[in-house]
Structure formats: C-alpha cells, structure tokens
Design a protein around this motif. Structure first.
Motif, mmCIF file in Angstrom:
data_model
loop_
_atom_site.group_PDB
_atom_site.id
_atom_site.type_symbol
_atom_site.label_atom_id
_atom_site.label_comp_id
_atom_site.label_asym_id
_atom_site.label_seq_id
_atom_site.Cartn_x
_atom_site.Cartn_y
_atom_site.Cartn_z
ATOM 1 N N GLU A 190 34.073 45.755 39.213
ATOM 2 C CA GLU A 190 34.911 45.292 40.318
ATOM 3 C C GLU A 190 34.067 44.664 41.421
ATOM 4 N N PRO A 191 34.665 43.753 42.199
ATOM 5 C CA PRO A 191 33.944 43.161 43.328
ATOM 6 C C PRO A 191 33.737 44.181 44.435
ATOM 7 N N PHE A 198 32.895 36.213 42.481
ATOM 8 C CA PHE A 198 33.901 36.985 43.193
ATOM 9 C C PHE A 198 34.181 36.411 44.583
ATOM 10 N N LEU A 209 39.395 36.435 41.221
ATOM 11 C CA LEU A 209 39.427 37.879 41.029
ATOM 12 C C LEU A 209 40.254 38.247 39.803
#
Length: 358
Positions: free
Chosen positions: A38-39, A49, A164
């Motif tokens: 995940e960012p 991202f 995203l």
C-alpha cells in the motif's frame, strides 16, 4: 515453457511485469524495500503512487521527443485491454476522452510556443490540438464556465488512469506471485539477484525495476521531484485532465473521482524528499483556483511529493540480455510509457506480452 523469475522493485513497472508473467504461467517472486504493497505517502515509496496518472503523449511533446510520444500512443492502445482484465479483480478508473491545455490570455506567447512543439513536422500520425472558443470550452467542460479569459485547446485521445486503483489491482490480480516486502535487492545480474542481507537468489530471469534504488548499477540516475495536492471537492464537475501554462509551473488538475481532484506540477529539479513547502503549495493552489474559482471551498486531504528516476537525456533505459531485463529512467512519463516498454521487453525476451488491444 515456465521460467523462474525474480523481480527487483514493486513499482508500476515491477507490478506490470509480475502480473503479465504470472498470467503467462511463470513462477514469479518480487522483492521490494517497502514494508507492504500500500502507499504510505512519505516521499519514499514508489513514485507511481504519487503520480497523477495522466496519459498525455501529445502534451509531453512540449519537452519530450517524438519517440516518447510514439511509445505513449502505444501505451494508450494497451491501457483499455489492461484495465478490462484488471476490473475483473478490482475497480480501475480509466478515461480516454481527451485532455485540455489552458492558458491565460496574458500567457498567449508561451502557449503559442508550446503549440508549435505539439504541431512540429514529423507528427503526421498524431492528432493535432483543437482550439476551443469560450462557448465550446464551456460546452465541453461546464465546470470551467466560470473561468474567464482562458485560451483553450483540446488534445484528442489523451486521458488518465487512476494510479492507486491500478497499482492495487495489479498486485491483487497477480495470481501466484510471491511478494517479499522489506527485502530490497542491491545487485541485479543475469540469472542472479542479491539482497541487502547478502543472500543470493538464482533465477532463469532477473528483472530490475528498482528506480533510484538501482543507482549502484546505473550511476547516472537522478531524482526529479514532483509535488501534488489532493482535494476533496464534491461535485467539482471536471471530466478531463487539464494543464495550465503557468509562468513557473506546468500546473495540472486531474479528476480522480466525481468528488476528488489532484493538483500538481510536472517537475522540479531537486532530490529533496521533505514535505511540500508553503510556497509550492500556495503557487499550485492559486493557479488551480484561477482555473476553477469554485475550488475555494475544496478541502485539502493530502500534500504529497516523490522523486521520479531520470537519466541525463530524459530517455527511458531498456536493457535486454539472456537472463536479465532492466527498465528504468521513466522520468515523469511512468504511467504513460510503462505498458509499452514492459510489453516491448516481454516480447523481446520471449517471456510473454501484455494483452493485445481489442
């Protein structure tokens, strides 16, 4: 024939490679320095991202050469097939209904110089910018109806992808891929990848997509800073990405959803990873407000920055030899170029391909 493949780097290129190679039946492992997929928006993760996700080969001709634009059009042809496959797993936003180039009338000279670049000789197969009078602009983008005194051009065929959503889908849909987080690679050679803890991994193919993490093997790499401001602006109404020819920045506004916008500037020659400065934020928001006065009531949800890997000639670096592929130096063109370049290296190595355009 199934091959064992070790990929260094889980940014956009690394995820595209992993996704395509897993679909082709290969045994794939990915190694990345970050703690998870995940960012984190800390200026240290994958530049993909932070990026706006604009797919703008024509607009990039302002500074890039024709080869960059041609690869960008190839990617534009690949994106619909990619997204169609990814949407079976996760939603991924994609729009290809053109982008807008705007300029205040006082900046008409700068606009003319940019348009000359966008219509230079040798672009026969590329679409040309279409001038829009105020009525046509308001009809195309009613959200800009309150923006007086603007010159406008439609850049046909350009668009945007939601970074995203696409990054999450590429990772989630890469069935069978082994993802190794907090495990950076420090050396990528033909058939062998070396991790930071000293362990070596043998593989039929090693793929190096480390970005700035590959400096030990590509010392000419440098980071180019990009800054973005995420806004919550319910019902903003903008449907296309917009570039404003600003005296200091090439400011862009990108609609992420019906309620979310992203403001950014294309490039800052700095490797500073610190948070966005007050001056940068004020300049970006003032420029965006001049285009869409209604943004005065928008809420800032994130200020973000990152470094994009670039080489001195601003050209992407592609390398292919038996047992080793490298892709790096995508500069500010990551989302625009990655599908075309990943597909090129996959086909050149015989390992696979991205889905053909419908």
């Amino acid at each position: 024939m199934s091959a064992t493949i070790a990929i260094a780097g889980a940014g956009l290129a690394g995820r595209l490679f992993a996704w395509a190679l897993a679909r082709a039946g290969h045994r794939v492992q990915v190694f990345d320095a970050r703690p998870g997929p995940e960012p984190m928006f800390d200026g240290l993760g994958a530049a993909a991202f932070t990026a706006a996700g604009m797919l703008s080969p024509l607009a990039e001709l302002e500074k890039a050469d024709v080869a960059i634009a041609a690869a960008g059009w190839r990617s534009l042809a690949l994106w619909p097939g990619l997204v169609q496959q990814l949407r079976r797993c996760r939603p991924v936003g994609l729009q290809l209904n053109g982008s807008l180039l705007l300029a205040q009338r006082s900046d008409g000279g700068a606009a003319r110089r940019v348009l000359d670049r966008l219509q230079q000789p040798g672009l026969g197969a590329f679409p040309t910018p279409q001038a829009l009078d105020p009525e046509a602009l308001a009809a195309l983008e009613p959200a800009l109806r309150r923006s007086a005194g603007l010159q406008a051009w439609l850049l046909p065929g350009e668009g945007l992808v939601h970074p995203l959503e696409a990054m999450a889908a590429l990772q989630a849909d890469a069935a069978g891929v082994a993802w190794h987080w907090s495990m950076p690679a420090v050396q990528c050679e033909a058939h062998r990848l070396t991790l930071a803890d000293g362990r070596g991994l043998d593989a039929d193919w090693v793929i190096d997509c480390r970005g700035l993490g590959a400096r030990s093997q590509l010392p000419a790499l440098r980071g180019v800073r990009g800054e973005v401001i995420a806004l919550e602006a319910p019902g903003h109404g903008l449907t296309r990405p917009v570039r404003l020819l600003h005296p200091r920045h090439r400011v862009y506004l990108v609609p992420r959803t019906a309620d979310q916008l992203l403001i950014g500037a294309s490039e800052i020659e700095s490797e500073d990873r610190s948070p966005v400065s007050l001056q940068s934020a004020v300049e970006l928001m003032a420029a965006a407000h001049s285009v869409m006065p209604q943004l005065g009531e928008a809420r800032i949800t994130r200020l973000d920055r990152n470094l994009r890997p670039a080489l001195p000639d601003h050209q992407p670096h592609l390398h292919h030899e038996a047992g080793l592929l490298r892709l790096n130096g995508l500069y500010r063109h990551g989302w625009l170029l990655a599908p075309a370049l990943v597909d090129q290296l996959l086909r050149r190595s015989g390992l696979g391909a991205l889905p053909d355009p419908a």
